[in-house]
Design a protein around this motif. Structure first.
Motif, short mmCIF file in Angstrom:
data_model
loop_
_atom_site.label_atom_id
_atom_site.label_comp_id
_atom_site.label_asym_id
_atom_site.label_seq_id
_atom_site.Cartn_x
_atom_site.Cartn_y
_atom_site.Cartn_z
N PHE A 1 2.48 2.87 -4.68
CA PHE A 1 3.26 1.64 -4.81
C PHE A 1 4.10 1.70 -6.08
O PHE A 1 5.30 1.45 -6.09
CB PHE A 1 2.28 0.46 -4.88
CG PHE A 1 2.91 -0.90 -4.86
CD1 PHE A 1 3.02 -1.60 -3.67
CD2 PHE A 1 3.38 -1.50 -6.02
CE1 PHE A 1 3.59 -2.87 -3.63
CE2 PHE A 1 3.95 -2.76 -6.00
CZ PHE A 1 4.05 -3.45 -4.80
N SER A 2 3.43 2.08 -7.17
CA SER A 2 4.09 2.03 -8.47
C SER A 2 5.21 3.06 -8.59
O SER A 2 6.24 2.79 -9.22
CB SER A 2 3.05 2.24 -9.57
OG SER A 2 3.62 1.97 -10.81
N ILE B 1 9.56 -5.18 2.42
CA ILE B 1 9.05 -5.40 1.05
C ILE B 1 10.07 -6.20 0.26
O ILE B 1 9.75 -7.16 -0.44
CB ILE B 1 8.74 -4.06 0.35
CG1 ILE B 1 7.53 -3.41 0.99
CG2 ILE B 1 8.49 -4.28 -1.15
CD1 ILE B 1 7.09 -2.10 0.38
N ALA C 1 11.03 2.52 -10.12
CA ALA C 1 9.56 2.68 -10.15
C ALA C 1 8.90 1.55 -10.92
O ALA C 1 7.89 0.99 -10.48
CB ALA C 1 9.22 4.04 -10.77
N TYR D 1 9.49 -9.41 -2.02
CA TYR D 1 9.59 -9.06 -3.45
C TYR D 1 10.67 -9.92 -4.11
O TYR D 1 10.56 -10.32 -5.26
CB TYR D 1 9.98 -7.58 -3.51
CG TYR D 1 9.63 -6.82 -4.77
CD1 TYR D 1 8.47 -6.04 -4.83
CD2 TYR D 1 10.45 -6.83 -5.88
CE1 TYR D 1 8.17 -5.30 -5.96
CE2 TYR D 1 10.15 -6.09 -7.01
CZ TYR D 1 9.00 -5.33 -7.04
OH TYR D 1 8.71 -4.60 -8.16
N SER E 1 7.11 4.05 -6.28
CA SER E 1 8.11 3.83 -5.21
C SER E 1 8.14 4.97 -4.20
O SER E 1 9.19 5.32 -3.67
CB SER E 1 9.54 3.68 -5.78
OG SER E 1 9.67 2.58 -6.61
N LEU F 1 3.28 2.06 4.17
CA LEU F 1 3.48 2.97 3.04
C LEU F 1 2.65 4.26 3.17
O LEU F 1 3.21 5.35 3.10
CB LEU F 1 3.16 2.21 1.76
CG LEU F 1 3.82 2.66 0.49
CD1 LEU F 1 4.19 1.45 -0.35
CD2 LEU F 1 2.94 3.55 -0.31
N LEU G 1 7.08 -4.98 -10.48
CA LEU G 1 5.93 -5.86 -10.46
C LEU G 1 4.64 -5.06 -10.27
O LEU G 1 3.57 -5.48 -10.67
CB LEU G 1 6.09 -6.88 -9.33
CG LEU G 1 7.31 -7.78 -9.49
CD1 LEU G 1 7.61 -8.53 -8.21
CD2 LEU G 1 7.10 -8.75 -10.64
N GLY G 2 4.78 -3.87 -9.68
CA GLY G 2 3.63 -2.99 -9.49
C GLY G 2 2.98 -2.62 -10.81
O GLY G 2 1.75 -2.53 -10.90
N1 PFF Z 1 7.76 0.64 -7.63
C1 PFF Z 1 8.16 -0.72 -7.77
C2 PFF Z 1 6.98 -1.52 -8.25
O1 PFF Z 1 5.95 -0.92 -8.60
O2 PFF Z 1 7.04 -2.72 -8.32
C3 PFF Z 1 8.88 -1.27 -6.59
C4 PFF Z 1 8.22 -1.02 -5.27
C5 PFF Z 1 8.57 0.05 -4.51
C6 PFF Z 1 7.25 -1.83 -4.81
C7 PFF Z 1 7.96 0.30 -3.32
C8 PFF Z 1 6.64 -1.60 -3.61
C9 PFF Z 1 6.96 -0.52 -2.90
F1 PFF Z 1 6.31 -0.28 -1.79
#
Ligand code: PFF
Length: 451
Positions: free
Chosen positions: A228-229, A100, A21, A104, A231, A392, A24-25
């Motif tokens: 996003f954050s 991603i 989790a 990433y 996951s 997503l 980078l988010g």
């Molecule tokens: N949760 C992680 C982040 O916030 O960077 C990794 C991640 C998972 C990023 C899923 C993006 C995502 F769609």
């Protein structure tokens, strides 16, 4: 199903999931979103999103993963064998997470480059902060042909190493070392930041909400950021939850993971905004990649101990990105093992080695091939937009519909109560949110993206 590995300890289970989790988010995207969406009011709405939607949806994803005890597609098949077609939802998640992963990994290569350049001091040699030389340096670095590719390849090989070692000896062990390190670094940076001259002004921007600044966009962005954050809807949590021990308490784990993730984002606000105020930075300094690769180095350049702080910060960022890339890759590795029937070693190779080509393709258009565009965007930005803004939320809606309407409620309650052993007072509420509230709100976000 019996051959699904399990995390050896509860701490390892939490560390690995938080490692996924926190990425980078939190460190990069969250402060930029706070800045762009009116400061404290965004934080306020974000916290509501985490509690109202993030935790329930994460719990549902854990239930699907542990109960389904397979990869992101097999979980659907195992939970409702009679309902054909739902495994495609898992396939969408696998595809999204792999796309991603491919870009990433490139950003994680940048973080590693900045770590190395901070240690050697190259990043700050002949830097004139007022002349914008750090911004120029970032532009030149990204546009370079071979160095970003080399660093991306280093990160890919590091992923290969950990993934080959497996769930316990690789993912869990690495998370047990890296997550405490990350939290220690964060606390150190909070202390440094709070001692800056204009710390209180920065904190006021971050913590005193001005509700007149709320717009529908604030909600849309806060919800998007929370997914996003955490996951969510990427198959990551389904895959990791299949490694949870059978006595793990799912609701409690979702609360712990979400709150730790929120805490990291909160700490990043505490770290960034005092610096922003003290060094008089502009909104544009906080947008996108500029924040961590330009603005923060500018701040470090003006502090004593520049190289030490810069090295520690980029170490933090590299760790956060690394544990997230591992989880993004594990989704496809589990799929290759379970569905295609490959051994772990072959599955890891099949998933990771193509990145040696795919990730550079993602980074190339940022450089000399920047003229190449899809729908007006570089490949990098195109993948970022398509995956996070569209795939997503679509995955999130489908997941909620499945867990709310298709999977039997008895399955949900069996998972949340560990087969009747625990009392789960929140069960009714979580099920209600997943069934009725979350899919509607995510659909609104999706519609908002299209407008
Ligand atoms: N949760 C992680 C982040 O916030 O960077 C990794 C991640 C998972 C990023 C899923 C993006 C995502 F769609």
């Amino acid at each position: 199903m019996a051959n699904t590995p399990k995390f050896a300890s509860k701490i390892g289970m939490i560390a690995a999931t938080v490692g996924s989790a926190v990425g980078l988010g939190n460190v990069w995207r969250f402060p930029a979103e706070v800045q762009a969406n009116g400061g404290a009011v965004f934080l306020f709405i974000y916290v509501i999103c985490i509690f109202l939607l993030g935790i329930p949806v994460m719990t549902a994803e854990f239930a699907l993963g542990r109960g389904g005890e397979s990869d992101a597609t097999g979980a659907f098949r195992n939970v409702t064998p009679g309902r054909k077609g739902w495994w495609l939802t898992g396939l969408l998640a696998i595809l999204s997470s792999y796309l991603i992963l491919s870009f990433y990994m490139v950003v994680s290569g940048w973080t590693f480059e900045y770590l190395i350049q901070s240690i050697t001091g190259d990043l700050y040699s002949s830097v004139d902060v007022n002349e914008g030389s750090l911004s120029q340096r970032m532009g030149e670095y990204i546009a370079g042909t071979y160095r970003p590719i080399v660093m991306t390849v280093v990160m890919i090989l590091a992923n290969l190493y950990v993934l080959l070692r497996g769930v316990q000896a690789g993912i869990e062990k690495m998370s047990n070392i890296m997550m405490p390190l990350l939290f220690i670094l964060l606390i150190v940076f909070c202390c440094v930041s709070l001692s800056l001259d204009k710390a209180s002004e920065g904190l006021a921007f971050f913590l005193n909400p001005d509700f007149s600044a709320v717009t529908p966009r604030t909600f849309i962005n806060a919800l998007g950021q929370s997914f996003f954050s955490l996951s969510l809807a990427m198959g990551i949590l389904v895959t990791y939850a299949s490694y949870f021990p059978s006595d793990a308490k799912l609701t409690r784990t979702a609360v712990t993971v979400s709150l730790l993730d929120l805490m990291v984002a909160f700490f990043m606000g505490i770290i960034i905004f005092p610096g922003v105020m003290t060094f008089g930075l502009q909104d544009s300094d906080l947008a996108g990649s500029a924040l961590v690769f330009v603005t923060l180095p500018e701040i470090f350049a003006q502090m004593s101990g520049t190289r030490i702080w810069s090295s520690l910060f980029f170490l933090l960022l590299t760790v956060a990105a690394f544990t997230s890339t591992i989880s993004l890759a594990e989704v496809s590795v589990a799929f290759m093992q379970k569905r295609v029937g490959l051994s772990r070693a072959k599955a890891v190779m099949t998933v990771v080695l193509p990145l040696l080509v795919l990730s550079p393709i993602c980074s190339l258009p940022v450089g000399p091939w920047s003229g190449f565009k899809i729908a007006g965007l570089t490949i990098f930005d195109f993948l970022d937009t398509v995956t996070t803004n569209f795939m997503l939320p679509i995955g999130g809606i489908l997941l909620c519909i499945y867990m709310g309407w298709v999977a039997p409620r008895s399955f949900f309650s069996k998972q949340l109560t560990n087969d009747g052993e625990l009392k789960s007072r929140a069960l009714g509420l979580i099920h209600f949110i997943v069934k009725w509230i979350a899919p509607v709100l995510i659909a609104v976000v999706l519609a908002g993206q299209l407008m």
